[in-house]
Write an enzyme that holds these catalytic residues in place. Structure first.
Site, PDB file in Angstrom:
ATOM      1  N   ARG A   1       7.209   8.899  12.762  1.00 53.61           N
ATOM      2  CA  ARG A   1       7.145  10.354  12.673  1.00 53.61           C
ATOM      3  C   ARG A   1       6.764  10.961  14.020  1.00 53.61           C
ATOM      4  O   ARG A   1       6.231  10.283  14.882  1.00 53.61           O
ATOM      5  CB  ARG A   1       6.144  10.764  11.588  1.00 53.61           C
ATOM      6  CG  ARG A   1       6.724  10.502  10.201  1.00 53.61           C
ATOM      7  CD  ARG A   1       5.962  11.229   9.136  1.00 53.61           C
ATOM      8  NE  ARG A   1       4.534  11.005   9.255  1.00 53.61           N
ATOM      9  CZ  ARG A   1       3.929   9.911   8.855  1.00 53.61           C
ATOM     10  NH1 ARG A   1       4.624   8.928   8.309  1.00 53.61           N
ATOM     11  NH2 ARG A   1       2.623   9.778   8.990  1.00 53.61           N
TER      12      ARG A   1
ATOM     13  N   LYS B   1      -3.737   1.012   8.906  1.00 52.83           N
ATOM     14  CA  LYS B   1      -2.391   1.375   8.451  1.00 52.83           C
ATOM     15  C   LYS B   1      -1.556   0.133   8.149  1.00 52.83           C
ATOM     16  O   LYS B   1      -1.445  -0.781   8.972  1.00 52.83           O
ATOM     17  CB  LYS B   1      -1.699   2.225   9.520  1.00 52.83           C
ATOM     18  CG  LYS B   1      -0.307   2.682   9.124  1.00 52.83           C
ATOM     19  CD  LYS B   1       0.093   3.933   9.873  1.00 52.83           C
ATOM     20  CE  LYS B   1       1.578   4.218   9.721  1.00 52.83           C
ATOM     21  NZ  LYS B   1       1.967   5.522  10.242  1.00 52.83           N
TER      22      LYS B   1
ATOM     23  N   ARG C   1      -7.783  13.313   8.769  1.00 54.95           N
ATOM     24  CA  ARG C   1      -8.697  12.249   9.244  1.00 54.95           C
ATOM     25  C   ARG C   1      -9.988  12.328   8.437  1.00 54.95           C
ATOM     26  O   ARG C   1     -10.438  13.420   8.089  1.00 54.95           O
ATOM     27  CB  ARG C   1      -9.089  12.484  10.703  1.00 54.95           C
ATOM     28  CG  ARG C   1      -7.946  12.533  11.668  1.00 54.95           C
ATOM     29  CD  ARG C   1      -7.650  11.142  12.212  1.00 54.95           C
ATOM     30  NE  ARG C   1      -6.607  11.202  13.221  1.00 54.95           N
ATOM     31  CZ  ARG C   1      -5.316  11.377  12.984  1.00 54.95           C
ATOM     32  NH1 ARG C   1      -4.891  11.517  11.738  1.00 54.95           N
ATOM     33  NH2 ARG C   1      -4.443  11.412  13.960  1.00 54.95           N
TER      34      ARG C   1
HETATM   35  C1  BTN Z   1       5.521   6.542  10.525  1.00 57.71           C
HETATM   36  O1  BTN Z   1       5.497   7.065  11.635  1.00 57.71           O
HETATM   37  O2  BTN Z   1       4.482   6.179   9.956  1.00 57.71           O
HETATM   38  C2  BTN Z   1       6.844   6.322   9.803  1.00 57.71           C
HETATM   39  C3  BTN Z   1       7.457   5.007  10.145  1.00 57.71           C
HETATM   40  C4  BTN Z   1       8.780   4.735   9.462  1.00 57.71           C
HETATM   41  C5  BTN Z   1       9.435   3.473   9.976  1.00 57.71           C
HETATM   42  C6  BTN Z   1      10.656   3.101   9.193  1.00 57.71           C
HETATM   43  S1  BTN Z   1      11.222   1.470   9.559  1.00 57.71           S
HETATM   44  C7  BTN Z   1      12.669   1.748   8.633  1.00 57.71           C
HETATM   45  C8  BTN Z   1      13.117   3.166   8.925  1.00 57.71           C
HETATM   46  N1  BTN Z   1      13.965   3.211  10.101  1.00 57.71           N
HETATM   47  C9  BTN Z   1      13.379   3.871  11.104  1.00 57.71           C
HETATM   48  O3  BTN Z   1      13.886   4.041  12.246  1.00 57.71           O
HETATM   49  N2  BTN Z   1      12.166   4.314  10.740  1.00 57.71           N
HETATM   50  C10 BTN Z   1      11.878   3.984   9.354  1.00 57.71           C
END
Ligand code: BTN
Length: 323
Positions: A120, A185, A320
């Site tokens: 994100r 996480k 948080r």
């Molecule tokens: C975050 O920032 O917490 C979200 C992470 C999401 C990662 C997943 S891996 C599969 C899918 N493809 C991506 O490029 N991102 C999501």
């Protein structure tokens, strides 16, 4: 873009996947290449994130056995054989986004490796080869974008349910998109949309779950993390996890489409890691302090300040625990 390992790379990968030692000489014979080339092939696998090391006199081995992703093993456990497995992709989310006009609900893409895994807020999602689960599933909401406000919460619930079904307990949810275990996480959710205000809303639900973090890759992560390997006494089978997650999403998404979050609220309250705790809400440069009171039916965060409960929505807010 490189889309797969070459033939020798694959032979080497399958050999090392057993987690046993293999001598450089034997590998050279098998691949039909010199010892120097063996080193180069090993280096190439290490560069994409495989945790391979060498012991003089014994040879090379992977730090742990690897069960490679296998579309047959996943498809035989799910209804519509909707899974597509790749070795190397930019991003599993992007793979589905590029194919939206041709997708059926539930179409899933998973990959051993992402060259440009997305997190994100424009962050990178560290995606070492054959280490974690990089999972994306497509769903179209005919009722349009309004239905989608609580979707990431529903997806979080589905993911925790799937983990419990494979025997992993104690995972909780942090509003709006993260899975945590004891303050660290474990997984993140990134939903990407293709929608017009009045039409069907095409959603790509991306989920990244840490399964076994290679030590070199861990150095790239700037927050406390945990992986499934630390939570389970047995090696986690990513094929089983993928199939279980697909089945769970296939079951919950149609229900969510009809009813929204209402029937899932109680489950959220069970899993919310900050419920009734003093928290800080970070909104751009502002900090709002209060007590977390869970969520409402739209998926908004409920924050109690000075005896009043306010609702917060939106992707640019983070939560948080207060010190
Ligand atoms: C975050 O920032 O917490 C979200 C992470 C999401 C990662 C997943 S891996 C599969 C899918 N493809 C991506 O490029 N991102 C999501």
């Amino acid at each position: 873009m490189m889309s797969a390992l070459n033939e020798q790379g694959n032979v080497l990968l399958k050999l090392l996947a057993d987690g046993e030692f293999h001598s450089g000489e034997k590998i050279g014979e098998l691949l039909g290449v010199s010892r120097t080339s063996v080193n180069n092939y090993i280096k190439a696998l290490q560069e994409i994130g495989l945790d391979i090391y060498k012991v003089t006199g014994k040879g090379y081995r992977c730090a742990a056995p690897i069960e490679l992703l296998d579309s047959d093993k996943i498809n035989q456990r799910i209804k519509n054989k909707t899974v597509h497995v790749e070795q190397i992709l930019d991003s599993t989310n992007q793979w589905l986004l590029d194919r939206i006009p041709n997708l059926q609900n539930g179409q899933t893409c998973i990959s051993e490796y992402q060259l440009a895994g997305r997190g994100r807020r424009g962050r990178t999602w560290v995606s070492p080869f054959a280490s974690h689960l990089y999972f994306s599933l497509y769903w179209c909401f005919d009722a349009g974008i309004d239905k989608v406000s609580g979707l990431s919460l529903l997806v979080g619930i589905a993911t925790v349910n799937a983990l419990e079904k494979i025997g992993i307990y104690g995972v909780s949810l942090k509003w709006p998109n993260d899975l945590y275990y004891q303050g660290k996480k474990l997984a993140g959710i990134l939903i990407e949309l293709n929608a017009q205000a009045t039409e069907a809303c095409h959603c790509v639900i991306g989920i990244g779950i840490n399964v076994r973090m290679p030590p070199e890759q861990a150095k790239l992560i700037d927050q406390p993390w945990v992986d499934l390997n630390q939570l389970s006494s047995e090696t986690v089978d990513r094929n089983l996890l993928s199939a279980t997650l697909i089945n769970e999403l296939q079951q919950l998404l149609p229900k969510y489409e009809q009813t929204g979050l209402q029937p899932f609220l109680a489950r959220w309250f069970e899993l919310d890691c900050f419920l009734n705790q003093q928290v800080n809400l970070l909104i751009a440069d502002n900090v709002k302090a209060g007590v977390c009171r869970g969520i409402n039916e739209q998926g908004a965060l409920l924050l109690e300040c000075d005896g009043k409960i306010a609702e917060y929505v939106g992707g640019e807010i983070s939560l948080r625990l207060a010190n």
